[in-house]
Design an enzyme around this catalytic site. Structure first.
Site, mmCIF file in Angstrom:
data_model
loop_
_atom_site.group_PDB
_atom_site.id
_atom_site.type_symbol
_atom_site.label_atom_id
_atom_site.label_comp_id
_atom_site.label_asym_id
_atom_site.label_seq_id
_atom_site.Cartn_x
_atom_site.Cartn_y
_atom_site.Cartn_z
ATOM 1 C CG HIS A 258 -2.097 0.915 1.081
ATOM 2 N ND1 HIS A 258 -2.008 2.269 1.259
ATOM 3 C CD2 HIS A 258 -3.377 0.653 0.746
ATOM 4 C CE1 HIS A 258 -3.194 2.810 1.052
ATOM 5 N NE2 HIS A 258 -4.050 1.856 0.735
ATOM 6 C CG ASP A 309 -8.057 -3.895 -2.919
ATOM 7 O OD1 ASP A 309 -9.227 -3.491 -2.919
ATOM 8 O OD2 ASP A 309 -7.075 -3.166 -3.125
#
Length: 373
Positions: A258, A309
């Site tokens: 991320h 996700d």
């Protein structure tokens, strides 16, 4: 002058809506772990993001009533969904077009006073799950199911997909997924929405623009590619070999890493637990087991942790949501954050207009076309 590619570590505004600090995500000061452990409802979280405080019982009842009153969509919208299905469009393109169409039929679409903007927010938030569920059924040759006025947003969405009441575990998982995806500071789609309405464009334009940004595989589209990876491993072999091959071929592994978090995405562990429970209940524990094996291999080879996700893919799969609708489910949650940021941008607006450093040729003279080589 220096360039920060992708605006990395560039702070462009102040916000009171959400924060990411020291790998902790908070909504208006409430930690995401606390909201998860307290079983906060999605409706409470929407209210929190929009009003910057948690609702009391009276506030929540009124707000929930307003949402339920606006969940139904017109027959015109249903007809449009049927037509778009026959065009074989990407589901996110269908959502983008349908949300834009909502603005066409909203008599308050161009009204910019605070109360009208808020009412448009209610209508958008309420109708998104209905649109996604209706499109899912239309694609399967089934008639859309209207929403009920006795169900939460999470329960209503699952009911509109199947026509049956979801189990407690399914509703819990759906609610947690909606809360976890609700807002995430200045992510790409949220920033897109703010850039759009900073021109004093309307709410529908802002949300439509945000959906366009969310569609990309580097943003909302990642969870769809995660489930593709899990199913490919399920068919062809072991997770460790699969990940090693990906790394050797310098291919991106979706659902890991991320831009903002250094020590791991705090939302992932909550979805991981729901994925374990749901896949076991559904009789498909291999989806969780493969995911856990992938997580272990990626950590060993790349020292990357899963983001939101990764396990959301298994959760949505276990809830019988079509894989290419995963990003639409993301959108029907994240619209709560988009709207909160749109409201905030309107309250203290300044046109967002960055600069670029020019690196092309200069000092060139114009030559008539007849004299050019």
């Amino acid at each position: 002058m220096t360039v920060s590619r992708g605006l990395e570590n560039v702070y462009v505004a102040e916000t009171s809506i959400s924060s990411i600090l020291d790998d902790m995500l908070t909504y208006v000061g409430y930690g995401i772990d606390d909201l998860m452990e307290s079983n906060a409802t999605f409706e409470e979280v929407i209210y929190l993001l929009w009003h910057l405080r948690l609702p009391n019982a009276e506030d929540l009842a009124k707000f929930t009533g307003e949402i339920r009153e606006n969940m139904a969509v017109s027959e015109t919208i249903i007809t449009s969904l049927r037509l778009q299905h026959h065009q074989k469009l990407h589901p996110m393109s269908v959502l983008r077009t349908t949300v834009s169409m909502l603005g066409v039929f909203d008599t308050e679409a161009e009204m910019d006073d605070g109360e009208a903007v808020y009412r448009k927010g209610i209508r958008l938030q309420a109708k998104m799950p209905t649109i996604v569920a209706a499109f899912s059924r239309i694609r399967r040759g089934l008639d859309p199911i209207p929403p009920r006025d006795d169900l939460s947003m999470a329960a209503n969405f699952l009911y509109m997909l199947t026509g049956e009441d979801a189990t407690y575990l399914e509703v819990e998982a759906m609610n947690k997924a909606l809360v976890l995806h609700a807002d995430h500071e200045f992510n790409a789609s949220t920033f897109t929405a703010r850039v759009c309405v900073a021109t004093l464009s309307d709410v529908y334009s802002g949300v439509t623009a945000a959906i366009g940004a969310l569609k990309g595989p580097l943003h909302g589209g990642a969870n769809e590619r995660v489930i593709d990876m899990i199913e490919e491993i399920k068919e062809k072999g072991h997770a460790r070999e699969y990940i090693q091959n990906k790394i050797d071929n310098k291919e991106k592994i979706m659902g890991f890493g991320h831009r903002v978090y250094q020590g791991g995405d705090p939302r992932a562990m909550h979805l991981k637990e729901m994925a374990r429970k749901l896949t076991e209940k559904k009789g498909e524990p291999e989806y969780y087991d493969i995911s856990a094996d992938v997580e272990e291999a990626v950590w060993e080879f790349k020292h990357l942790k899963p983001n939101v996700d990764f396990y959301s893919a298994s959760v949505y799969h276990a809830l019988n949501i079509d894989h290419d609708l995963f990003t639409l489910v993301f959108a029907m949650s994240r619209v709560s954050g988009w709207l909160a940021h749109i409201f905030e941008q309107y309250r203290d607006n300044r046109l967002i207009r960055p600069r670029a450093i020019y690196v092309g040729p200069d000092s060139r003279d114009y030559i008539p076309v007849t004299e050019r080589d």
